[in-house]
Design an enzyme around this catalytic site. Structure first.
Site, PDB file in Angstrom:
ATOM      1  CB  CYS A  45       6.587  28.681   2.137  1.00 33.10           C
ATOM      2  SG  CYS A  45       4.918  28.822   3.172  1.00 33.10           S
TER       3      CYS A  45
ATOM      4  CB  CYS B 110     -10.903   4.295   0.723  1.00 35.29           C
ATOM      5  SG  CYS B 110     -10.395   5.708   0.266  1.00 35.29           S
TER       6      CYS B 110
ATOM      7  CB  CYS C  35      -4.502   3.604  -1.493  1.00 36.74           C
ATOM      8  SG  CYS C  35      -4.438   3.957   1.201  1.00 36.74           S
TER       9      CYS C  35
END
Lengths: 247, 273
Positions: free
Chosen positions: B108, B181, B234
């Site tokens: 945007c 993960c 992470c």
């Protein structure tokens, strides 16, 4: 008196055994527990299914019918990590063993697991001087050090083994993780035998040579720790004077 | 015989002190829990300062077109904010892509405002004396979905692909440590050091609680952090390369996690250690 002594001994040993049982089962060189068989099977199905087609109702835990090819996943990896330095990108290219572990989400069939162990044992380099044990005091520091290998680290950062992130070791250290089994009294529980010492060195140097798709890093084979560092960690586990065995 | 008795008694005592260690852990976990409760008072959550800043940024005219973001469609119609975050990431027809909130805001800024987003991306994570427009905007917009349930969008084929890829990435091992993960989040009830690890390899309360709490104010970093930052961190801890901000892999993981967190009630911005 003799009777009393004998019964006290039995009581003590009985107590010791009942307390020790969970330790023994934990300390065994077992692959880390998987969430659940059903879960990984369902997941495998999702991975293996190749076309949306007229398939039965999706398993409860399975992803949306859409399946993705390895090429698609590689495309996302490229889009996400493709601007990292070349040597960093090389680190996430899976070798044959990691390809197998990824494919089966670590739950490899027996023959695949055997092939992994056979391949990885050839990547273990044993100390030329035949000595497996270094300095346990240095090993204690390495076990407690979680630095190194992160993109935020300076290249000259000395790597730590970060053993406590996953394992209990010396009892005086209460900040330990539970992703791996407890290693308290590791050497003592194994009578400090040569065979156990060599096995532990192998496991630290290359976990995949001992337990296929183990969650543990391949510290030696992947070049994360030096041979001397591994020897020091070994001494932390096996020196009778180490707090791992003394406390 | 006496030494034997003494020895066996010692063995028994030593081995039976194991539960004491477990008790010490329980106590420290309780302390951590108490600390969490202490800091989770919304009235004292500095994350709401980011919400206020984000509200101003949303209405500020910027870029070569000198317009605000108020005509930006976050999925529920131009300028409609209530509930939009609860349904992101989602497919956007105008861009023909699945986007998370941050990707959509960048889109945007570029397409509606004509804003050069280079500086915005450079300040994607705030630091001392370096505010982040993205963190502030995400805090403001996410807050407009607080109290609503996570509603993953999975009807479009591209959304389905994203979620499926996210699940693959979750299990993908690599780096010098061979970590994925799932190394840390693949089993229930695990801990790294003293930190409890949410189980994220399947649907459940852990996933709901986790995904319902981002964006969050990180006390240890004195900053409002978005989920982009969480996954970036992470991957840092996983010893992977730094993931690109607003890249498709991050969005894929986010959609996968929202999928297993469906129904979790958003309470954002939250506050964490």
């Amino acid at each position: 008196m003799t009777k009393l002594h004998v019964s006290m001994l039995a009581l003590a040993l009985g107590g010791a055994l009942s307390c020790a049982a969970p330790i023994a089962s934990h300390a065994a060189d077992q692959p880390v527990a998987k969430p659940s068989g059903a879960m990984s099977k369902a997941a495998d199905k999702t991975v293996e299914a190749t076309k949306p087609g007229p398939s039965p109702a999706p398993a409860k835990t399975a992803t949306v019918a859409a399946k993705v090819s390895p090429e698609t996943v590689d495309g996302y990896i490229k889009a996400t990590f493709g601007k990292a330095p070349e040597d960093w990108q090389q680190r996430i290219v899976p070798d044959e063993t990691m390809q197998a572990c990824n494919k089966y989400r670590n739950d490899v069939p027996h023959e695949v697991g055997d092939a992994i162990m056979k391949r990885e044992i050839t990547k273990v380099v044993y100390p030329a001087d035949g000595k497996f044990l270094g300095n346990w005091k240095e090993g204690a520091k390495i076990a407690n050090n979680g630095q190194g290998g992160q993109f935020s680290d300076k290249p000259e950062t000395v790597h730590g083994g970060n053993c406590y992130a996953c394992h209990q070791m010396a009892k005086s250290e209460v900040s330990f993780g539970t992703l791996g089994p407890s290693l308290t009294h590791y050497g003592k529980d194994r009578n400090y035998t040569e065979a156990e010492i060599k096995q532990a060195y192998t496991k630290i140097y290359n976990s995949q040579a001992v337990v296929p798709c183990s969650n543990m890093p391949r510290f030696g084979t992947n070049g994360f720790l030096t041979e001397q560092q591994i020897k020091d960690v070994m001494a932390f586990l096996f020196d009778p004077e180490s707090p791992v065995n003394k406390e | 015989m006496r030494p034997i008795t003494a020895l066996s008694a010692v063995i028994a005592v030593v081995l039976c002190t194991m539960p004491i260690v477990a008790k010490a852990q329980d106590a420290s976990e309780k302390e951590i829990e108490r600390y969490r409760e202490m800091i989770s008072d919304p009235m004292s959550n500095p994350g709401f300062l980011a919400v206020d800043r984000g509200e101003q940024l949303w209405a500020e005219k910027r870029g070569t077109k000198n317009v605000s973001l108020e005509s930006c469609d976050l999925g529920l119609g131009a300028g409609k904010l209530e509930g939009a975050f609860a349904q992101l990431p989602r497919y956007f027809k105008d861009a023909d892509r699945v986007m998370d909130l941050e990707q959509r805001l960048l889109w945007c800024m570029q397409n509606l405002q004509g804003l050069d987003t280079k500086d915005v991306v450079a300040r994607r994570f705030s630091g001392p004396g370096k505010p982040s427009d993205m963190e502030d905007l995400v805090a403001f917009i996410a807050n407009k979905s607080s109290g609503m349930k996570i509603e993953p969008q999975l009807s479009h084929p591209k959304e389905q692909e994203m979620a499926a890829v996210g699940e693959e990435l979750f299990h993908r091992r690599g780096g010098v440590m061979d970590f994925s993960c799932s190394t840390c989040h693949g089993a229930e009830g695990k801990r790294i050091r003293l930190q409890a690890l949410p189980y994220l390899a399947g649907p459940g309360k852990d996933a709901q609680v986790t995904m319902a709490s981002w964006p969050t104010y990180r006390v240890s970093q004195s900053a409002l952090r978005t989920f982009q930052h969480r996954l970036w961190d992470c991957y840092r801890q996983q010893r992977w390369p730094a993931p690109e901000y607003g890249s498709d892999g991050i969005t894929a993981l986010t959609l996968y996690l929202n999928k297993i967190a469906a129904g979790g009630e958003l309470a954002v911005p939250s506050i964490k250690r």
